[in-house]
Design a protein around this motif. Structure first.
Motif, PDB file in Angstrom:
ATOM      1  N   LEU A  59       0.846  -1.189   0.000  1.00 50.57           N
ATOM      2  CA  LEU A  59       0.000   0.000   0.000  1.00 50.57           C
ATOM      3  C   LEU A  59       0.882   1.241   0.000  1.00 50.57           C
ATOM      4  CD1 LEU A  59      -2.522  -1.186   2.727  1.00 50.57           C
ATOM      5  CD2 LEU A  59      -2.972  -1.035   0.287  1.00 50.57           C
ATOM      6  N   THR A  60       0.711   2.096  -0.981  1.00 51.28           N
ATOM      7  CA  THR A  60       1.561   3.276  -1.083  1.00 51.28           C
ATOM      8  C   THR A  60       0.790   4.411  -1.748  1.00 51.28           C
ATOM      9  OG1 THR A  60       3.746   4.073  -1.817  1.00 51.28           O
ATOM     10  CG2 THR A  60       2.520   2.683  -3.348  1.00 51.28           C
ATOM     11  N   CYS A  89      -0.948  -1.400  -4.497  1.00 50.18           N
ATOM     12  CA  CYS A  89      -2.230  -0.688  -4.423  1.00 50.18           C
ATOM     13  C   CYS A  89      -1.956   0.777  -4.098  1.00 50.18           C
ATOM     14  CB  CYS A  89      -3.126  -1.302  -3.345  1.00 50.18           C
ATOM     15  SG  CYS A  89      -3.502  -3.058  -3.597  1.00 50.18           S
ATOM     16  N   THR A  91      -3.031   4.256  -2.828  1.00 49.91           N
ATOM     17  CA  THR A  91      -4.070   4.717  -1.922  1.00 49.91           C
ATOM     18  C   THR A  91      -3.957   6.213  -1.685  1.00 49.91           C
ATOM     19  OG1 THR A  91      -2.789   4.441   0.116  1.00 49.91           O
ATOM     20  CG2 THR A  91      -3.951   2.500  -0.722  1.00 49.91           C
ATOM     21  N   GLN A  97      -9.462   3.541   1.068  1.00 52.77           N
ATOM     22  CA  GLN A  97      -9.018   2.493   0.160  1.00 52.77           C
ATOM     23  C   GLN A  97      -8.262   1.381   0.869  1.00 52.77           C
ATOM     24  OE1 GLN A  97      -8.473   5.765  -0.324  1.00 52.77           O
ATOM     25  NE2 GLN A  97      -8.557   6.328  -2.481  1.00 52.77           N
ATOM     26  N   GLU A  98      -7.465   1.727   1.876  1.00 54.64           N
ATOM     27  CA  GLU A  98      -6.635   0.718   2.528  1.00 54.64           C
ATOM     28  C   GLU A  98      -7.474  -0.421   3.102  1.00 54.64           C
ATOM     29  OE1 GLU A  98      -2.778   3.398   3.899  1.00 54.64           O
ATOM     30  OE2 GLU A  98      -3.912   2.270   5.377  1.00 54.64           O
ATOM     31  N   ILE A 102      -7.522  -4.327   1.808  1.00 56.82           N
ATOM     32  CA  ILE A 102      -7.151  -5.424   2.705  1.00 56.82           C
ATOM     33  C   ILE A 102      -8.300  -6.408   2.866  1.00 56.82           C
ATOM     34  CG2 ILE A 102      -6.455  -6.022   5.049  1.00 56.82           C
ATOM     35  CD1 ILE A 102      -4.299  -4.728   3.249  1.00 56.82           C
ATOM     36  N   VAL A 113       1.360  -7.742   4.313  1.00 58.99           N
ATOM     37  CA  VAL A 113       1.053  -6.393   3.827  1.00 58.99           C
ATOM     38  C   VAL A 113       2.211  -5.468   4.168  1.00 58.99           C
ATOM     39  CG1 VAL A 113      -0.521  -4.422   3.995  1.00 58.99           C
ATOM     40  CG2 VAL A 113      -1.430  -6.757   4.134  1.00 58.99           C
ATOM     41  N   PHE A 115       2.999  -1.409   4.404  1.00 57.86           N
ATOM     42  CA  PHE A 115       2.502  -0.036   4.384  1.00 57.86           C
ATOM     43  C   PHE A 115       3.687   0.870   4.041  1.00 57.86           C
ATOM     44  CE2 PHE A 115      -0.481  -2.332   6.994  1.00 57.86           C
ATOM     45  CZ  PHE A 115      -1.714  -1.781   6.684  1.00 57.86           C
ATOM     46  N   ALA A 118       2.100   4.927   3.905  1.00 58.76           N
ATOM     47  CA  ALA A 118       0.653   5.013   3.730  1.00 58.76           C
ATOM     48  C   ALA A 118       0.022   5.604   4.989  1.00 58.76           C
ATOM     49  CB  ALA A 118       0.097   3.633   3.392  1.00 58.76           C
ATOM     50  N   SER A 119      -1.101   5.037   5.480  1.00 57.19           N
ATOM     51  CA  SER A 119      -1.778   5.618   6.640  1.00 57.19           C
ATOM     52  C   SER A 119      -0.906   5.578   7.888  1.00 57.19           C
ATOM     53  CB  SER A 119      -3.086   4.865   6.917  1.00 57.19           C
ATOM     54  OG  SER A 119      -2.834   3.518   7.272  1.00 57.19           O
ATOM     55  N   VAL A 129      -7.588  -1.041  10.106  1.00 55.46           N
ATOM     56  CA  VAL A 129      -6.905  -1.917   9.157  1.00 55.46           C
ATOM     57  C   VAL A 129      -5.843  -2.773   9.858  1.00 55.46           C
ATOM     58  CG1 VAL A 129      -5.181  -0.169   8.507  1.00 55.46           C
ATOM     59  CG2 VAL A 129      -5.746  -2.017   6.918  1.00 55.46           C
TER      60      VAL A 129
END
Length: 332
Positions: A59-60, A89, A91, A97-98, A102, A113, A115, A118-119, A129
């Motif tokens: 996730l990026t 993915c 985001t 979206q995250e 997931i 996963v 990250f 990301a968040s 998440v």
């Protein structure tokens, strides 16, 4: 139908059963060429790996920016020799979206996963998440932002050192009115760069460096807006929290009829490959993306294989890359 076993795969690949086992369990050293032969034999024979998944979700944000594209490419390349396949993915930081990504991929079966800025970079981000992953016992790795209460391994650039490198470079060039363009409040990497900037300026005797700070979104337009605010305060140099922000600052300076670096020096952050070819070539603080990506991939492989991984956050020192967007202070 006869069930295909490890011995069949070994025979087809021309290797030992122990080698096949190392490939399947991602343990021990296996040459990349040998791993490819074994993986091909597994596909040809239809060998059932069991329930173990090979998929890792990355996730990026902002794949349009060269830095994040390069980061994902490096992670994917580091995972592939270990039999893991990355699903990237893109985001929106702080968006929904995250959790959607997931939930949908976890139902299909994923190994882990990542990250990647990301968040996990946001202070006070919704922990739903991470709770979902912990509940399903899916391991995850973090980049540029550890999560409070989580033991997940985290790998980050030392942003405080990055700010010190930038300030020190400009100070040695004679600049004293140095402005800092940072991201939104609550963004962990940005907050750290700001802390480093304030500390570096105060260490050099600047009494109120906070007034030389402008917050904006991470974009060229954000850099332009923040630069306008700081140029109104007659700063002679600007430190930006991203290369794109730095490009925006250069545009803002030129629209005022100012020359970079003769009138205003500008430093970026990240060192995307293209920054050596903009005009002027950008002085920037380089994140050690290759080492970080390799460390992230190694940690993920170990977690998937149920091996111990050091917990907590590991910091990587950045490097100042001096080009032509900074120069000595000139008399005005």
């Amino acid at each position: 139908m006869v069930k295909v076993g490890i011995s069949d795969v070994a025979a087809r690949a021309g290797v030992s059963e122990a080698t096949v086992s190392r490939v399947l369990n991602r343990r021990g050293a296996v040459a990349a060429s040998t791993r490819r032969v074994v993986e091909e034999a597994i596909r040809e024979l239809g060998y059932d790996r069991g329930t173990a998944s090979q998929l890792v979700v990355v996730l990026t944000p902002e794949l349009a920016q060269p830095f994040f594209g390069r980061l994902c490419e490096l992670i994917e390349s580091a995972l592939a020799p270990q039999g893991l396949k990355a699903i990237v993915c893109s985001t929106t930081i702080g968006g929904f979206q995250e959790i959607d990504f997931i939930r949908s991929t976890a139902d299909l079966g994923i190994a882990g996963v990542i990250f990647a800025s990301a968040s996990n970079t946001l202070v006070g981000a919704d922990p739903a998440v991470y709770r979902l992953l912990q509940k399903r016992q899916i391991p995850f790795v973090l980049m540029n932002g550890a999560i409070e209460g989580s033991q997940a391994p985290s790998f980050s650039t030392n942003d405080r050192v990055a700010a010190e490198l930038a300030v020190d470079h400009l100070w040695r060039l004679g600049h004293r009115e140095i402005g800092m363009i940072v991201g939104p409040v609550g963004n962990r990497p940005s907050d750290r760069r700001l802390e480093g900037f304030i500390a570096a300026m105060r260490h050099r005797g600047v009494e109120d460096p906070d007034k030389l700070v402008a917050h904006q979104v991470y974009s060229i337009e954000g850099g332009m807006s923040a630069a306008e605010t700081l140029l109104d305060q007659d700063v002679t140099a600007l430190v930006a929290a991203s290369d794109y922000m730095a490009l925006g600052a250069i545009r803002a300076a030129r629209r005022r009829g100012l020359s970079v670096p003769d009138d205003v020096s500008v430093i970026g952050y990240d060192d995307s490959e293209i920054m050596a070819f903009v005009e002027p070539p950008l002085t920037t603080v380089r994140q050690p993306v290759e080492r970080i990506a390799q460390s992230i991939a190694t940690a993920m492989v170990h977690l998937v294989s149920r091996r111990n991984v050091p917990r907590g956050e590991l910091l990587f020192d950045p490097e100042l890359i001096v080009r032509s967007s900074t120069g000595p202070l000139r008399d005005r």
